[in-house]
Write an enzyme that holds these catalytic residues in place. Structure first.
Site, short mmCIF file in Angstrom:
data_model
loop_
_atom_site.label_atom_id
_atom_site.label_comp_id
_atom_site.label_asym_id
_atom_site.label_seq_id
_atom_site.Cartn_x
_atom_site.Cartn_y
_atom_site.Cartn_z
N GLU A 135 0.83 -1.20 0.00
CA GLU A 135 0.00 0.00 0.00
C GLU A 135 0.87 1.25 0.00
O GLU A 135 1.98 1.25 0.54
CB GLU A 135 -0.92 0.02 1.23
N CYS A 148 3.50 8.57 0.96
CA CYS A 148 4.08 7.59 1.87
C CYS A 148 4.17 6.26 1.13
O CYS A 148 3.14 5.72 0.69
CB CYS A 148 3.20 7.46 3.12
N CYS A 155 6.53 -6.56 6.85
CA CYS A 155 7.70 -6.06 7.59
C CYS A 155 8.14 -7.13 8.57
O CYS A 155 7.30 -7.82 9.17
CB CYS A 155 7.34 -4.78 8.35
N CYS A 159 7.19 -5.01 15.45
CA CYS A 159 6.75 -4.07 16.48
C CYS A 159 5.29 -4.34 16.80
O CYS A 159 4.45 -4.33 15.89
CB CYS A 159 6.95 -2.63 16.01
N CYS A 162 2.15 -2.13 15.60
CA CYS A 162 2.08 -1.79 14.19
C CYS A 162 1.45 -2.93 13.41
O CYS A 162 1.90 -4.08 13.48
CB CYS A 162 3.49 -1.51 13.66
N CYS A 389 0.08 6.20 10.06
CA CYS A 389 1.28 5.51 10.51
C CYS A 389 0.94 4.26 11.31
O CYS A 389 0.15 4.30 12.25
CB CYS A 389 2.11 6.47 11.36
#
Length: 402
Positions: A135, A148, A155, A159, A162, A389
């Site tokens: 995305e 962005c 990923c 974390c 997230c 974010c």
């Protein structure tokens, strides 16, 4: 998702005679585990955006064309943002489809677009050649157009607050797959497809899916392609590029030596190792002090002020004493080199964590400012479309969203 529990001091630094902590895995791991290298999948086809300017003429010669056709194609693709070969009328009509087939394969297929802010925030979900999903989010402001972008599908940093990190790592993106997110957004702006009139992407933040510095070669090559003057590249100022990282210290130092005056954004999220070990697992390899030292070295090498990203999570890391501690750590490394961006935590599906109370957020900011640290709370645009974010999870239309 449970609240992180305190951990014992890192045995690597807890005292004399303690054995060092075992290193984190470098090989692909299972879903949700920290992964420093991407799983191998089928490589995307070579694209014109993968090629350095000096490689474009020879690529044309390989196709039986004159070398100068490489610059002609670059002028269409990067400068004019033209993606229809039939409109590239200075290329031989008989060669256009062959050139397009060889050098302009489709890398990103848009499969869903969501908008917010009266259409000026646009999140696009792309499917790549192997089915991997990524995305990107376009945000139009009064005086700038910011995109962005993603550098990996998923990923591996794990974390826990997230959505992308919890999804795990699928694979690295190629240089062209990264660049093409920008060209696609710029075409949409140039063609007036986004409210606000014609425009062009002038700011690019590597804050989408993935840890860009874990895909170092492709990410840095993409930055060069974005910043090379047209028609060699897209001609975006290096000052308009922000490279975000959770703190891969050797990669930060390497990036500092690339001669690119981009902004570095360090995702810190806690000033103490005990908490950051839980919030940002890579901290077990490169701790708070090491990450901040690398950020300071980046400033010294580039002259570019570093941004410290800090997601404010209610009752977890939002205490004023932590802000004060962060301010002390930053000031201990000098003045004028850093700026802090507190970010109200954006909600993600299934997470029990939430943003800080506004009064607590205000106290956190006040504690930093009392230490003389420039501080700006991040605008959370796109949160209602899971485009802010920490919210990018690349859920396809046929997949459940929670």
């Amino acid at each position: 998702m449970s609240t992180p529990t305190p951990v014992s001091p890192d045995p690597a630094t807890a005292g004399p005679g303690r054995p060092p902590r075992e290193p984190l895995p470098l090989a692909p791991a299972g879903p949700g585990q920290l992964v420093m290298s991407a799983p191998r999948r089928g490589k995307p086809p070579r694209h014109f955006a993968d090629l350095e300017p000096a490689e474009r003429g020879p690529a044309m010669v390989e196709l039986g064309e004159k070398a100068f056709r490489g610059k002609q194609l670059a002028t269409h693709w990067f400068e004019r943002l033209e993606d229809d070969p039939e409109k590239m009328t200075d290329l031989p009509a008989a060669s256009r489809s062959r050139i397009a087939h060889a050098l302009l394969p489709t890398l990103l297929t848009p499969i869903r677009t969501l908008t917010a802010d009266a259409g000026t925030t646009v999140k696009t979900l792309y499917r790549m050649h192997d089915g991997a999903l990524v995305e990107s989010v376009l945000m139009r402001y009064k005086n700038r157009d910011t995109l962005c972008i993603s550098s990996q599908a998923g990923c591996g940093m794990n974390c826990p607050f997230c959505a992308t990190g919890q999804a795990g790592l699928t694979r690295n993106l190629s240089t062209a797959e990264i660049v093409e997110q920008v060209t696609a957004a710029s075409r949409a702006l140039a063609r007036g497809e986004v409210p606000g009139g014609e425009g062009r992407v002038g700011n690019v933040v590597f804050m989408g899916m993935g840890e860009a510095l874990a895909n170092y070669k492709s990410a840095v090559a993409a930055v060069r392609r974005l910043t090379q003057p047209a028609p060699d590249g897209l001609g975006i100022s290096a000052r308009g590029i922000t490279m975000s990282t959770v703190g891969l210290v050797p990669a930060i130092d390497k990036f500092a030596g690339e001669g690119i005056a981009a902004t570095l954004a360090l995702s810190l999220h806690a000033p103490d190792d005990e908490l950051r070990n839980d919030l940002v697992p890579i901290n077990q390899r490169w701790n708070v002090a090491q990450a901040l030292d690398a950020a300071r070295r980046y400033f010294e090498a580039t002259g570019r002020r570093v941004s410290i990203e800090y997601a404010l999570i209610r009752d977890i890391n939002d205490q004023a004493w932590r802000a004060d501690r962060l301010g002390k750590l930053l000031n201990a490394r000098g003045r004028g080199w850093v700026h802090v961006n507190p970010i109200p935590l954006n909600p993600t599906p299934g997470s029990k964590w939430t943003a800080s109370d506004p009064a607590v957020e205000k106290a956190f900011v006040a504690a930093l400012e009392a230490r003389g640290i420039p501080t700006t709370v991040r605008d959370t645009r796109g949160s209602e479309i899971d485009g802010a974010c920490g919210q990018l999870a690349a859920i396809g239309p046929e997949q459940p969203t929670a």
